[in-house]
Design an enzyme around this catalytic site. Sequence first.
Site, PDB file in Angstrom:
ATOM      1  N   THR A  45     -10.303  -5.881   4.903  1.00 53.06           N
ATOM      2  CA  THR A  45      -9.708  -5.843   3.565  1.00 53.06           C
ATOM      3  C   THR A  45     -10.733  -6.173   2.486  1.00 53.06           C
ATOM      4  N   GLY A  62      -9.878 -14.385   7.576  1.00 52.28           N
ATOM      5  CA  GLY A  62      -9.677 -15.793   7.916  1.00 52.28           C
ATOM      6  C   GLY A  62     -10.927 -16.393   8.527  1.00 52.28           C
ATOM      7  N   GLU A 110      -1.921  -7.793   8.467  1.00 53.60           N
ATOM      8  CA  GLU A 110      -1.883  -6.821   9.577  1.00 53.60           C
ATOM      9  C   GLU A 110      -1.015  -5.625   9.238  1.00 53.60           C
TER      10      GLU A 110
HETATM   11  C1  LIG Z   1       2.720 -16.831  20.954  1.00 53.18           C
HETATM   12  C2  LIG Z   1       2.561 -17.904  19.909  1.00 53.18           C
HETATM   13  C3  LIG Z   1       1.300 -17.753  19.118  1.00 53.18           C
HETATM   14  C4  LIG Z   1       1.244 -18.709  17.960  1.00 53.18           C
HETATM   15  C5  LIG Z   1      -0.074 -18.749  17.309  1.00 53.18           C
HETATM   16  C6  LIG Z   1      -0.438 -17.400  16.795  1.00 53.18           C
HETATM   17  C7  LIG Z   1      -1.439 -17.580  15.709  1.00 53.18           C
HETATM   18  C8  LIG Z   1      -1.344 -16.441  14.780  1.00 53.18           C
HETATM   19  C9  LIG Z   1      -1.878 -16.854  13.459  1.00 53.18           C
HETATM   20  C10 LIG Z   1      -2.146 -15.650  12.653  1.00 53.18           C
HETATM   21  C11 LIG Z   1      -2.813 -16.049  11.381  1.00 53.18           C
HETATM   22  C12 LIG Z   1      -3.550 -15.219  10.745  1.00 53.18           C
HETATM   23  C13 LIG Z   1      -3.871 -13.877  11.315  1.00 53.18           C
HETATM   24  C14 LIG Z   1      -4.043 -12.927  10.211  1.00 53.18           C
HETATM   25  C15 LIG Z   1      -4.571 -11.637  10.775  1.00 53.18           C
HETATM   26  C16 LIG Z   1      -4.479 -10.600   9.714  1.00 53.18           C
HETATM   27  C17 LIG Z   1      -5.642  -9.689   9.806  1.00 53.18           C
HETATM   28  C18 LIG Z   1      -5.475  -8.534   8.878  1.00 53.18           C
HETATM   29  O1  LIG Z   1      -4.651  -8.490   8.012  1.00 53.18           O
HETATM   30  S1  LIG Z   1      -6.568  -7.280   9.244  1.00 53.18           S
HETATM   31  C19 LIG Z   1      -6.206  -6.066   8.044  1.00 53.18           C
HETATM   32  C20 LIG Z   1      -4.892  -5.362   8.334  1.00 53.18           C
HETATM   33  N1  LIG Z   1      -4.824  -4.189   7.549  1.00 53.18           N
HETATM   34  C21 LIG Z   1      -3.986  -3.186   7.810  1.00 53.18           C
HETATM   35  O2  LIG Z   1      -3.128  -3.249   8.680  1.00 53.18           O
HETATM   36  C22 LIG Z   1      -4.188  -1.954   6.964  1.00 53.18           C
HETATM   37  C23 LIG Z   1      -2.942  -1.095   6.952  1.00 53.18           C
HETATM   38  N2  LIG Z   1      -3.294   0.283   6.631  1.00 53.18           N
HETATM   39  C24 LIG Z   1      -3.404   1.221   7.632  1.00 53.18           C
HETATM   40  O3  LIG Z   1      -3.221   0.985   8.802  1.00 53.18           O
HETATM   41  C25 LIG Z   1      -3.710   2.637   7.187  1.00 53.18           C
HETATM   42  O4  LIG Z   1      -4.373   2.623   5.944  1.00 53.18           O
HETATM   43  C26 LIG Z   1      -2.411   3.495   7.053  1.00 53.18           C
HETATM   44  C27 LIG Z   1      -1.879   3.758   8.419  1.00 53.18           C
HETATM   45  C28 LIG Z   1      -1.394   2.791   6.208  1.00 53.18           C
HETATM   46  C29 LIG Z   1      -2.748   4.792   6.353  1.00 53.18           C
HETATM   47  O5  LIG Z   1      -3.909   5.260   6.949  1.00 53.18           O
HETATM   48  P1  LIG Z   1      -4.282   6.795   6.788  1.00 53.18           P
HETATM   49  O6  LIG Z   1      -5.572   7.075   7.438  1.00 53.18           O
HETATM   50  O7  LIG Z   1      -4.124   7.158   5.351  1.00 53.18           O
HETATM   51  O8  LIG Z   1      -3.196   7.406   7.725  1.00 53.18           O
HETATM   52  P2  LIG Z   1      -1.989   8.366   7.420  1.00 53.18           P
HETATM   53  O9  LIG Z   1      -0.824   7.604   6.895  1.00 53.18           O
HETATM   54  O10 LIG Z   1      -2.484   9.554   6.630  1.00 53.18           O
HETATM   55  O11 LIG Z   1      -1.710   8.813   8.916  1.00 53.18           O
HETATM   56  C30 LIG Z   1      -2.704   9.560   9.596  1.00 53.18           C
HETATM   57  C31 LIG Z   1      -2.308   9.597  11.058  1.00 53.18           C
HETATM   58  O12 LIG Z   1      -2.822   8.448  11.710  1.00 53.18           O
HETATM   59  C32 LIG Z   1      -1.805   7.815  12.457  1.00 53.18           C
HETATM   60  N3  LIG Z   1      -2.107   6.394  12.483  1.00 53.18           N
HETATM   61  C33 LIG Z   1      -2.258   5.568  11.422  1.00 53.18           C
HETATM   62  N4  LIG Z   1      -2.538   4.331  11.839  1.00 53.18           N
HETATM   63  C34 LIG Z   1      -2.586   4.384  13.204  1.00 53.18           C
HETATM   64  C35 LIG Z   1      -2.825   3.406  14.219  1.00 53.18           C
HETATM   65  N5  LIG Z   1      -3.069   2.132  13.917  1.00 53.18           N
HETATM   66  N6  LIG Z   1      -2.799   3.804  15.507  1.00 53.18           N
HETATM   67  C36 LIG Z   1      -2.536   5.109  15.812  1.00 53.18           C
HETATM   68  N7  LIG Z   1      -2.277   6.098  14.903  1.00 53.18           N
HETATM   69  C37 LIG Z   1      -2.308   5.706  13.618  1.00 53.18           C
HETATM   70  C38 LIG Z   1      -0.541   8.110  11.689  1.00 53.18           C
HETATM   71  O13 LIG Z   1       0.577   7.951  12.531  1.00 53.18           O
HETATM   72  C39 LIG Z   1      -0.784   9.545  11.286  1.00 53.18           C
HETATM   73  O14 LIG Z   1      -0.526  10.354  12.359  1.00 53.18           O
HETATM   74  P3  LIG Z   1       0.072  11.832  12.085  1.00 53.18           P
HETATM   75  O15 LIG Z   1       0.124  12.466  13.427  1.00 53.18           O
HETATM   76  O16 LIG Z   1      -0.894  12.480  11.106  1.00 53.18           O
HETATM   77  O17 LIG Z   1       1.424  11.594  11.460  1.00 53.18           O
HETATM   78  C1  FAD Z   2      -2.716 -14.970   5.129  1.00 53.29           C
HETATM   79  C2  FAD Z   2      -3.477 -13.663   5.145  1.00 53.29           C
HETATM   80  C3  FAD Z   2      -4.491 -13.485   6.067  1.00 53.29           C
HETATM   81  C4  FAD Z   2      -5.223 -12.305   6.073  1.00 53.29           C
HETATM   82  N1  FAD Z   2      -6.253 -12.166   6.969  1.00 53.29           N
HETATM   83  C5  FAD Z   2      -6.987 -11.028   6.923  1.00 53.29           C
HETATM   84  C6  FAD Z   2      -8.105 -10.874   7.816  1.00 53.29           C
HETATM   85  O1  FAD Z   2      -8.394 -11.759   8.625  1.00 53.29           O
HETATM   86  N2  FAD Z   2      -8.843  -9.732   7.733  1.00 53.29           N
HETATM   87  C7  FAD Z   2      -8.541  -8.726   6.845  1.00 53.29           C
HETATM   88  O2  FAD Z   2      -9.250  -7.699   6.824  1.00 53.29           O
HETATM   89  N3  FAD Z   2      -7.476  -8.842   5.990  1.00 53.29           N
HETATM   90  C8  FAD Z   2      -6.721  -9.964   6.012  1.00 53.29           C
HETATM   91  N4  FAD Z   2      -5.657 -10.082   5.152  1.00 53.29           N
HETATM   92  C9  FAD Z   2      -5.416  -9.035   4.148  1.00 53.29           C
HETATM   93  C10 FAD Z   2      -4.206  -8.191   4.508  1.00 53.29           C
HETATM   94  O3  FAD Z   2      -4.458  -7.394   5.623  1.00 53.29           O
HETATM   95  C11 FAD Z   2      -3.848  -7.340   3.283  1.00 53.29           C
HETATM   96  O4  FAD Z   2      -3.434  -8.206   2.251  1.00 53.29           O
HETATM   97  C12 FAD Z   2      -2.735  -6.354   3.625  1.00 53.29           C
HETATM   98  O5  FAD Z   2      -3.255  -5.327   4.435  1.00 53.29           O
HETATM   99  C13 FAD Z   2      -2.092  -5.734   2.372  1.00 53.29           C
HETATM  100  O6  FAD Z   2      -3.056  -5.066   1.585  1.00 53.29           O
HETATM  101  P1  FAD Z   2      -3.204  -5.468   0.040  1.00 53.29           P
HETATM  102  O7  FAD Z   2      -3.274  -6.931  -0.056  1.00 53.29           O
HETATM  103  O8  FAD Z   2      -4.306  -4.642  -0.533  1.00 53.29           O
HETATM  104  O9  FAD Z   2      -1.819  -5.026  -0.636  1.00 53.29           O
HETATM  105  P2  FAD Z   2      -1.520  -3.573  -1.250  1.00 53.29           P
HETATM  106  O10 FAD Z   2      -1.729  -2.516  -0.250  1.00 53.29           O
HETATM  107  O11 FAD Z   2      -2.199  -3.464  -2.572  1.00 53.29           O
HETATM  108  O12 FAD Z   2       0.084  -3.729  -1.429  1.00 53.29           O
HETATM  109  C14 FAD Z   2       0.628  -4.150  -2.655  1.00 53.29           C
HETATM  110  C15 FAD Z   2       1.977  -3.452  -2.810  1.00 53.29           C
HETATM  111  O13 FAD Z   2       1.738  -2.028  -2.860  1.00 53.29           O
HETATM  112  C16 FAD Z   2       2.620  -1.378  -1.958  1.00 53.29           C
HETATM  113  N5  FAD Z   2       1.996  -0.179  -1.393  1.00 53.29           N
HETATM  114  C17 FAD Z   2       0.690  -0.009  -1.053  1.00 53.29           C
HETATM  115  N6  FAD Z   2       0.498   1.205  -0.517  1.00 53.29           N
HETATM  116  C18 FAD Z   2       1.710   1.834  -0.504  1.00 53.29           C
HETATM  117  C19 FAD Z   2       2.186   3.106  -0.067  1.00 53.29           C
HETATM  118  N7  FAD Z   2       1.357   4.007   0.488  1.00 53.29           N
HETATM  119  N8  FAD Z   2       3.509   3.382  -0.205  1.00 53.29           N
HETATM  120  C20 FAD Z   2       4.349   2.461  -0.734  1.00 53.29           C
HETATM  121  N9  FAD Z   2       3.972   1.243  -1.193  1.00 53.29           N
HETATM  122  C21 FAD Z   2       2.667   0.945  -1.071  1.00 53.29           C
HETATM  123  C22 FAD Z   2       2.865  -2.391  -0.852  1.00 53.29           C
HETATM  124  O14 FAD Z   2       4.106  -2.106  -0.179  1.00 53.29           O
HETATM  125  C23 FAD Z   2       2.933  -3.702  -1.636  1.00 53.29           C
HETATM  126  O15 FAD Z   2       4.252  -3.904  -2.110  1.00 53.29           O
HETATM  127  C24 FAD Z   2      -4.918 -11.272   5.128  1.00 53.29           C
HETATM  128  C25 FAD Z   2      -3.878 -11.444   4.206  1.00 53.29           C
HETATM  129  C26 FAD Z   2      -3.158 -12.643   4.211  1.00 53.29           C
HETATM  130  C27 FAD Z   2      -2.046 -12.823   3.206  1.00 53.29           C
END
Ligand SMILES: CCCCCCCCCC/C=C\CCCCCC(=O)SCCNC(=O)CCNC(=O)[C@H](O)C(C)(C)COP(=O)(O)OP(=O)(O)OC[C@H]1O[C@@H](n2cnc3c(N)ncnc32)[C@H](O)[C@@H]1OP(=O)(O)O
Ligand code: FAD
Length: 536
Positions: free
Chosen positions: A22, A61, A304
Amino acid sequence: EQQEKWVPRAVNMEIIGTYAQTELGHGTFLRGLETTATYDPNTEEFVLNSPTLTAYKWWPGGLAHTANHCVVVAQLHSKGVNHGVHPFIVQIRDEDTHMPLPGVKVGEIGPKLSFSTANNGFLGFDNFRVPRDSMLMKNAQVLKDGTYVKSRLSKLTYGTMVFIRVMIVTDMAYYLSVGATIAIRYSAVRHQSKPKENEPEPQILDYVTQQHKLFIALASSHAFRVTGQWLWTTFVRVNKALTSGNADTLPELHAVACCLKAVTTRDAASMVEACRMSCGGHGYMTSSYLPILYGITTAACTYEGENTVLLLQTARSLVKAWQKGSKGKPLSPTEAYLMDKSPVPKWENTLDGIIAGFRRVSAGKVQDCVSKIDKLVKMGTSYEDAWNQTSVRLVAASEAHSRAVILATFRAEVSRAAAALSPPLARVLHQLVHLYTVYWALERVGDLLLYTSIAERDVQELQQQYEDLLQKIRPNTVGLVDAFDLRDEILNSTLGAYDGRVYERLMEEALKSPLNAEPVNQSFHKYLKPFMQGKL
Ligand SMILES: CCCCCCCCCC/C=C\CCCCCC(=O)SCCNC(=O)CCNC(=O)[C@H](O)C(C)(C)COP(=O)(O)OP(=O)(O)OC[C@H]1O[C@@H](n2cnc3c(N)ncnc32)[C@H](O)[C@@H]1OP(=O)(O)O
Ligand SMILES: Cc1cc2nc3c(=O)[nH]c(=O)nc-3n(C[C@H](O)[C@H](O)[C@H](O)COP(=O)(O)OP(=O)(O)OC[C@H]3O[C@@H](n4cnc5c(N)ncnc54)[C@H](O)[C@@H]3O)c2cc1C
């Protein structure tokens, strides 16, 4: 080879890493990430760069002060071509001094709603050079001369996120078990009000409204644990197929992981908040742990994959499935029910009847979305705009699909396991399945009235079933949360401790406050007294 190089060092904690995907400007839209990794064939290195402020990594994180390496997701450029986002493992701090390496800007992003123990950080690169083998080359490769070898499936790059989303469902089961334990134990200890003048104040756990707030959290913990186990088994099966080059089942896994992550995190956050509010003022104390637990669960609605975005990913799969099924093509097991074209059956107030009802709701909503999109496109609206105008309904269809999956999985898995359980335990678990199913039927009764043959008398009967179930579950409630077997040190709660000494623990924690170190705080002399004397 790369795993041999990095994994042992990570396992023995020489490498402390984080996942730096991110950026300030992009979290959801990964194809819009701005960090670049440009290959230099002369030195066989990648040059990492953050061309803008919005390109700075933001959120990972542990990035601020703990991690000395991270997986950086960057736009890969080679021979003048941008090949899209790829992962790189990058050392960012000296392994002896822990100082940031030259060309690396890293720091803390500041206070957050919760997770105060995690130093989430920012990270910028100023033409920072890393060796070619920093690119994680399991899926795609860059050869020494800069030739790009594409992955057999571009979305494998997103695989890490599928794995974490699968894990999050089980995480939510755990967090709900913590919230339910704290709130139910407290509700057994807390006595309040006098509904009957000639009787002592009752346990608040005997108020049916309190049971309505709390028992669904208890049942949801079990529902999500069971669903999380099923999802993990599915993940392992898909991953095994991927290893042998078969990606056919990955789209279904992605779709079901997205909607289950979204629905379980949203439910967990709202139910933990209900647990907090059910404990009155003491639930608002940090020492109860409930505010912290809320902060943890609500974060999961964002990280995530932001929940709305993930529900729309599942909706994309459901719409595609509807279009495929309408052409007579086979659908994945979790989506096959969409093609059930049999007449809507007579409603039955049974578990199977309700599960079938949710499948009807989901299929009906998907069909309505497809019809609306088709109608808008026929009127000249672009598909993207038609999608956006239908997106509120698409999210609702995705939620209904997710609920149908959870209901069916919870019922099937408990029924399967019940044969090996004692009859009393089997009966209690069946009561939780029944409560969970009837609760959601009542919560979504509007949808059921729209898409099934449920009638008013059926709804009245369901409401009575629900209230009877609260009464049946009440005697086992404390035993059910004790069965989570969460130690006091883990609960970390003045309200949820096993010994029930709530008031003594609240006072013990209060007296630890530094504000209680002296009877008159220095703020009196510095501010109050001068103010009272008109000197401020
Ligand atoms: C058991 C007890 C445990 C207790 C302790 C546990 C501790 C836990 C503590 C946790 C604490 C903190 C952890 C925090 C971790 C957080 C880390 C993060 O946040 S990392 C960052 C996460 N970010 C995201 O998830 C980003 C989200 N965005 C996307 O995934 C993509 O941008 C999108 C999918 C939204 C769009 O991508 P795009 O390329 O534009 O794709 P399309 O929508 O056009 O789709 C294209 C095509 O791809 C397929 N697709 C998309 N994603 C996937 C995938 N992941 N896998 C497989 N296929 C995928 C999608 O279905 C489309 O397919 P079509 O056939 O074309 O329809
Ligand atoms: C506690 C915490 C821990 C994290 N840890 C990590 C980490 O370890 N590594 C890492 O890489 N990231 C991490 N992140 C970041 C996290 O993955 C992002 O915040 C998350 O993916 C959302 O992206 P954004 O913040 O840019 O929100 P945005 O995507 O800007 O979303 C803002 C708003 O826009 C809307 N929106 C965006 N796109 C669309 C769409 N296509 N259609 C409709 N609505 C849309 C969303 O629904 C939302 O309401 C963490 C976040 C938090 C809060």
